[in-house]
Design an enzyme around this catalytic site. Structure first.
Site, PDB file in Angstrom:
ATOM      1  N   ASP A   2       0.850  -1.196   0.000  1.00 22.64           N
ATOM      2  CA  ASP A   2       0.000   0.000   0.000  1.00 22.64           C
ATOM      3  C   ASP A   2       0.883   1.242   0.000  1.00 22.64           C
ATOM      4  O   ASP A   2       1.514   1.541   0.988  1.00 22.64           O
ATOM      5  CB  ASP A   2      -0.965  -0.016   1.202  1.00 22.64           C
ATOM      6  CG  ASP A   2      -0.269  -0.345   2.520  1.00 22.64           C
ATOM      7  OD1 ASP A   2       0.735  -1.077   2.532  1.00 22.64           O
ATOM      8  OD2 ASP A   2      -0.762   0.123   3.558  1.00 22.64           O
ATOM      9  N   GLU A  22      12.471   3.440   6.967  1.00 20.09           N
ATOM     10  CA  GLU A  22      11.572   2.442   6.385  1.00 20.09           C
ATOM     11  C   GLU A  22      11.862   2.163   4.917  1.00 20.09           C
ATOM     12  O   GLU A  22      11.790   1.026   4.467  1.00 20.09           O
ATOM     13  CB  GLU A  22      10.137   2.961   6.539  1.00 20.09           C
ATOM     14  CG  GLU A  22       9.070   2.094   5.917  1.00 20.09           C
ATOM     15  CD  GLU A  22       7.705   2.769   5.934  1.00 20.09           C
ATOM     16  OE1 GLU A  22       6.709   2.057   5.736  1.00 20.09           O
ATOM     17  OE2 GLU A  22       7.634   4.005   6.128  1.00 20.09           O
TER      18      GLU A  22
END
Length: 617
Positions: A365, A555
């Site tokens: 996503d 991340e």
């Protein structure tokens, strides 16, 4: 040489001189002199020079301060530590501990201060407990006496309607508690980091790969034990243990997790228990016809749920909603209220949100590969993962249970795997392009979107030697960038504009799980030289950014520019810290440890002097 330093005094002098932008870090963007003098115990001067060594000094001072020291001995070897050695040591010795959580008294106290709870209408942290877990219910009820906690028992059947009814009452979902001599304790788990302060599905598998490399076997086992709890009590491995994720699962890696743990632990009773649960998950989550199993024998993601996903930040869907709101001469805010209450019916929007939730269930996503049609797609990586379930079950039962496990034989799983492999060849393999593509079961056509997921078949040992050769020849040149493998190629992503913004799982970004699966897949088929290059590129990018930016390990990365400065939705978790990162980011940490474990000594030496990959390969 040892330096005995006054921590507070040295910190102030160092930051006043070198932290010129005031962000409480020392990075290449600071404009200080880049030289700082400290004195040893024997009163000898020592000059700490350069961004990297200065930031190491800053970190060592803060570690000493966090350990309660006012005066501490700082070893020179930590200040001058080789970059790759330091990154790996910090992950092993500090980051895993910083990311470890529990769902007991100690852990709940920390969760109360989670940023997700700041906007709650209630001043209490809601803890949702499964209908059948009476032990957990009584445990959290007792916590209500001493903490601002509200314990809520879930109904026996958790429906999408029920989940929608609690969207305005979000909370955390309980995980496994175990009896100890000190009473009930939460089984620990590792979180991704930053705002992701709960146990996520596929993150947990990749984190566990790193945990096993770093010798933290019990923590990896605990992750699997929490997976087992989720399957037994929530019916699936959850997207994450938050109330609004009750109708969503995540990419399936449970068989890989238990197999890799068992290879280290050799605990056969543990394996037997988890194998039984993994088979249950396979059958009840993935192989139910008309849900995540499609008519052609392949699988799709299909997240249940009603209306707008509540975890999204305000304004996330405004561009989608505005045309519908304009047609009714309503503001977007008023349209949302009326749509959410059911006053406005909009089947087109209902379908959009099914696909949107399904994108989130897929873990990717978001990406233009799957936006607007995800629930219609047999995704390459999902079917590779389930093929690996089937072959894992076959091999574990064959090797550990003499060919028979409860009612299942090796023949059964072999047939399942062979049937899937044939279906993948029919629907997902494109012989002329030498690539795997997603298949749309509604339009009955292959996608043409070239993504890193095309290489997942190597990881699962799904393709033939001929297919592997074609796949590597065709996919790697399209996806390889300075910092590793991009989420997709630039052509597939298409043009970006204000009306068509960048998506974080697409070019130019790269992600840890893709790299790790691709490396393993290349080793599976004997393409070790290709793997070494891709590993080096990824680790070089991480190491260079850590050297330049005060140990930052976030991340995601832009692999084209080989930087952590990513311009995409949701920002970049792991960059918001002061002095020293306490966590890194879960699967990024794991990718670093896994990559180092595979990299040849020559390349590790090159990495420690930050030799540019374009000069090596």
């Amino acid at each position: 040489m040892i330096f005995c330093l006054d921590i507070a005094h040295t910190l102030k002098l160092l930051l006043d001189q070198e932290d010129t932008d005031g962000d409480k870090k020392i990075t290449i963007e600071d404009k200080g002199p880049k030289v700082f003098t400290i004195k040893s115990i024997s009163n000898e001067d020592y000059k700490v020079e350069g961004t990297y060594h200065l930031s190491n000094l800053l970190q060592e001072l803060v570690i000493a301060k966090n350990n309660g020291h006012e005066v501490a001995e700082i070893p020179i070897q930590h200040i001058e530590e080789l970059p790759a050695t330091r990154v790996s040591r910090m992950i092993k010795d500090y980051f895993w501990e910083g990311l470890t959580r529990t769902m007991d008294l100690e852990g709940i106290e920390k969760l109360i201060h989670d940023t997700k709870n700041e906007t709650l209408a209630s001043s209490k942290l809601r803890v949702y407990v499964p209908f059948r877990d009476e032990v957990a219910l009584q445990y959290y009820k007792k916590l209500e006496r001493i903490l601002p906690v509200e314990t809520i028992q879930l109904p026996q059947e958790v429906t999408p309607q029920y989940v929608k009814s609690i969207n305005d009452k979000p909370g955390i979902l309980s995980l496994k508690l175990e009896k100890t001599d000190q009473g009930l304790k939460g089984v620990p788990f590792v979180v991704p980091g930053g705002r992701f302060n709960e146990m996520y599905g596929w993150d947990s598998y990749f984190e566990s790969v790193g945990l096993l490399i770093d010798g933290k076997v019990d923590l990896a086992k605990a992750m699997a034990d929490n997976f087992q709890y989720e399957i037994e009590y929530y019916g699936k491995i959850l997207n994450a243990n938050r109330s609004y994720y009750l109708t969503r699962t995540q990419p399936p890696f449970y068989s890989s997790l238990i197999r890799e743990i068992y290879e280290v632990s050799k605990d056969k009773n543990w394996l037997k228990s988890h194998l039984k649960t993994a088979i249950k998950e396979y059958e009840t989550v993935w192989m139910v016809e008309g849900k995540r199993l499609t008519e052609n024998g392949l699988n799709r993601y299909l997240a249940q749920g009603i209306g707008m996903p509540p975890e999204c930040e305000k304004g996330h869907f405004d561009a989608i909603l505005k045309p519908f709101a304009d047609a009714l001469k309503l503001s977007v805010e008023d349209y949302i209220i009326k749509y959410d209450s059911g006053e406005i019916k909009n089947p087109e929007l209902d379908q959009y949100f099914i696909h949107d939730r399904t994108v989130r269930e897929s873990g990717h996503d978001t990406s233009y590969r799957i936006e607007g049609n995800c629930a219609d797609l047999n995704l390459v990586e999902l079917n590779a993962m389930l093929y690996k379930y089937e072959t894992d079950f076959y091999e574990l039962i064959e090797n550990e249970f003499d060919g028979q496990f409860e009612s299942f034989t090796t023949d059964y799983w072999q047939q399942k795997a062979e049937a899937r492999q044939k279906a993948v060849d029919i629907y997902l393999w494109n012989e002329s392009k030498g690539l795997y593509f997603d298949y749309n079961v509604v339009t009955q056509s292959q996608s043409s979107f070239v993504a890193a997921s095309t290489l997942a078949s190597l990881w699962a040992n799904l393709c033939s030697e001929k297919q592997a050769k074609l796949l590597i020849q065709n996919a790697i040149p399209l996806l390889k960038e300075k910092g590793g493998i991009a989420g997709c190629d630039k052509e597939s992503r298409g043009d970006i504009s204000p009306d068509r913004p960048a998506r974080q799982w697409d070019y130019p970004n790269g992600w840890a799980p893709h790299q790790m699966m691709i490396w393993k897949g290349l080793f599976n088929y004997g393409y070790e030289d290709v793997a070494q290059e891709l590993i080096y590129r990824w680790l070089y990018m991480i190491t260079q950014n850590a050297v330049d930016y005060n140990g930052t390990i976030p991340e995601k990365y832009d692999v084209v520019a080989a930087t952590h400065k990513v311009f995409a939705e949701y920002g970049n978790v792991g960059t918001d810290f002061e002095y020293i990162t306490q966590e890194g980011f879960g699967w990024m940490n794991a990718s670093y440890q896994y990559g180092l474990s595979l990299l040849k000594p020559k390349f590790i030496s090159d990495l420690n002097v930050l030799k540019d990959p374009d000069e090596i390969f």
